[in-house]
Write a protein that holds these residues in place. Structure first.
Motif, short mmCIF file in Angstrom:
data_model
loop_
_atom_site.label_atom_id
_atom_site.label_comp_id
_atom_site.label_asym_id
_atom_site.label_seq_id
_atom_site.Cartn_x
_atom_site.Cartn_y
_atom_site.Cartn_z
N UNK A 23 -5.59 -31.65 -2.04
CA UNK A 23 -4.54 -31.00 -1.25
C UNK A 23 -3.36 -30.90 -1.76
N UNK A 24 -2.99 -32.03 -2.75
CA UNK A 24 -1.62 -31.67 -3.31
C UNK A 24 -1.70 -30.59 -4.74
N UNK A 25 -3.03 -30.65 -5.30
CA UNK A 25 -3.38 -29.71 -6.52
C UNK A 25 -3.41 -28.39 -5.86
N UNK A 26 -3.75 -28.01 -5.05
CA UNK A 26 -4.16 -26.62 -4.50
C UNK A 26 -3.02 -25.42 -4.83
N UNK A 27 -1.73 -25.96 -4.22
CA UNK A 27 -0.70 -25.02 -4.25
C UNK A 27 0.15 -24.94 -5.73
N UNK A 28 -0.24 -25.77 -6.50
CA UNK A 28 0.63 -26.01 -7.61
C UNK A 28 0.68 -24.70 -8.53
N UNK A 29 -0.72 -24.51 -8.94
CA UNK A 29 -0.98 -23.22 -10.03
C UNK A 29 -0.40 -22.03 -9.31
N UNK A 30 -0.62 -21.34 -8.12
CA UNK A 30 -0.04 -20.25 -7.45
C UNK A 30 1.50 -20.33 -7.40
N UNK A 31 1.89 -21.51 -6.99
CA UNK A 31 3.45 -21.97 -6.85
C UNK A 31 3.92 -21.70 -8.59
N UNK A 32 3.55 -21.97 -9.44
CA UNK A 32 3.90 -22.19 -10.89
C UNK A 32 3.97 -20.71 -11.27
N UNK A 33 2.97 -19.90 -10.91
CA UNK A 33 2.94 -18.54 -11.57
C UNK A 33 3.78 -17.70 -10.78
N UNK A 34 4.25 -18.03 -9.52
CA UNK A 34 5.34 -17.23 -8.78
C UNK A 34 6.52 -17.49 -9.49
N UNK A 35 6.86 -18.83 -9.56
CA UNK A 35 8.26 -18.92 -10.38
C UNK A 35 8.25 -18.20 -11.75
N UNK A 36 7.08 -18.45 -12.30
CA UNK A 36 6.95 -17.87 -13.61
C UNK A 36 7.34 -16.23 -13.51
N UNK A 37 6.62 -15.69 -12.67
CA UNK A 37 6.71 -14.00 -12.38
C UNK A 37 8.19 -13.89 -12.21
N UNK A 38 8.99 -14.80 -11.49
CA UNK A 38 10.26 -14.46 -11.15
C UNK A 38 11.19 -14.78 -12.29
N UNK A 39 10.98 -15.72 -13.16
CA UNK A 39 11.77 -15.85 -14.21
C UNK A 39 11.24 -15.14 -15.46
N UNK A 40 10.64 -14.45 -15.47
CA UNK A 40 10.04 -13.68 -16.67
C UNK A 40 10.84 -12.62 -17.05
N UNK A 41 11.56 -12.45 -18.41
CA UNK A 41 12.68 -12.10 -18.66
C UNK A 41 12.26 -10.30 -18.92
N UNK A 42 11.01 -10.18 -19.00
CA UNK A 42 10.56 -8.71 -19.10
C UNK A 42 9.90 -8.23 -17.88
N UNK A 43 9.58 -7.07 -17.94
CA UNK A 43 8.63 -6.41 -17.01
C UNK A 43 7.18 -6.44 -17.57
N UNK A 44 6.15 -6.42 -16.97
CA UNK A 44 4.78 -6.24 -17.35
C UNK A 44 4.77 -4.60 -17.97
N UNK A 45 5.28 -3.81 -17.57
CA UNK A 45 5.10 -2.46 -17.86
C UNK A 45 5.95 -2.08 -19.07
N UNK A 46 6.97 -3.09 -19.66
CA UNK A 46 7.78 -2.72 -20.59
C UNK A 46 6.95 -2.48 -21.99
N UNK A 47 7.45 -1.64 -22.90
CA UNK A 47 6.82 -1.53 -24.09
C UNK A 47 7.07 -2.87 -25.18
N UNK A 48 6.44 -2.85 -26.27
CA UNK A 48 6.56 -4.34 -27.05
C UNK A 48 7.84 -4.22 -27.43
N UNK A 49 8.87 -3.22 -27.85
CA UNK A 49 9.98 -3.45 -28.06
C UNK A 49 10.99 -3.81 -27.08
N UNK A 50 10.89 -3.43 -25.98
CA UNK A 50 11.59 -3.83 -24.98
C UNK A 50 11.33 -5.32 -24.53
N UNK A 51 10.12 -5.80 -24.54
CA UNK A 51 9.73 -7.05 -24.43
C UNK A 51 10.30 -8.07 -25.62
#
Length: 225
Positions: A23-51
């Motif tokens: 029960x404790x484990x279940x939300x950890x992974x999705x929550x980690x990715x949620x914060x990861x996606x918010x903190x990510x300094x670039x966008x997925x659609x950026x080109x290599x140079x922009x990243x």
């Protein structure tokens, strides 16, 4: 008598310790990715140079992203398996298909994080954006294959697992809807209209839905998952 004592030692309030752990484990992974996606300094659609430029400008945020990615890789597959344990009896086929997509998809995430590791290492080593871009553009083609596995696996697989939750009614309807909607929202925010806040909401919905599954597990009459 020995068996009874063992059950007592490994339970809290008459329930197996593994149930609380899951029960404790279940939300950890999705929550980690949620914060990861918010903190990510670039966008997925950026080109290599922009990243490369954005990572150089925000190595602190990129370090957080890598730690969160590490947590996600360790926890997403066990979490998906735990959800499948509560849906497979009443929706065996859909659960099986969902897991066949989710497991390789989540495992492929570790391969994708290698690109972020490379950009972070290059930035910390003092390489300029051009040098980091050349490295990114010469990554092994297995990385592109891993990307396909991840996108199809976690988007389609999560939708199917959410539908399995809806059909089996092991959680409230809203929780099943949260899981079903989470990855389409993520895909919209990552690819169609890049927006880190909406991406946070998408993965956050999966975390909430998985937390509801954890609560449902704790309400089960049996002492273990």
């Amino acid at each position: 008598m020995t068996t009874t004592a063992a059950r007592t030692t490994n339970s809290v309030g008459g329930r197996g310790l593994s149930s609380y752990a899951v029960a404790l484990l279940l939300p950890i992974g999705p929550a980690a990715v949620a914060v990861l996606r918010y903190a990510l300094p670039y966008y997925t659609v950026d080109d290599s140079t922009a990243m490369a430029n954005k990572v150089i400008a925000a190595t602190g945020r990129m370090s957080l992203v890598l730690w969160l990615g590490f947590i996600a890789v360790l926890t997403l597959v066990p979490a998906a398996y735990a959800v499948s344990r509560v849906t497979r009896q009443r929706a065996p086929r859909m659960t099986l298909v969902a897991m066949l997509l989710l497991v390789p998809g989540y495992l492929a995430l570790g391969w994708l994080i290698a690109e972020d590791q490379l950009m972070f290492a290059g930035a910390k080593a003092g390489l300029d954006a051009g040098a980091i871009t050349r490295l990114i553009d010469h990554l092994h083609p297995s990385g592109a294959v891993a990307g396909v596995f991840f996108v199809l696996g976690h988007v389609v697989g999560t939708i199917l697992l959410g539908i399995a939750l809806w059909r089996t009614r092991v959680v409230a309807r809203w929780a099943a809807v949260a899981v079903i909607a989470s990855q389409p929202i993520h895909f919209f925010a990552a690819v169609i209209v890049p927006n880190h806040t909406i991406d946070l909401i998408g993965w956050g919905l999966q975390a909430v839905g998985f937390a509801a599954v954890g609560w449902a597990i704790l309400q089960r009459p049996d002492t273990d998952v």
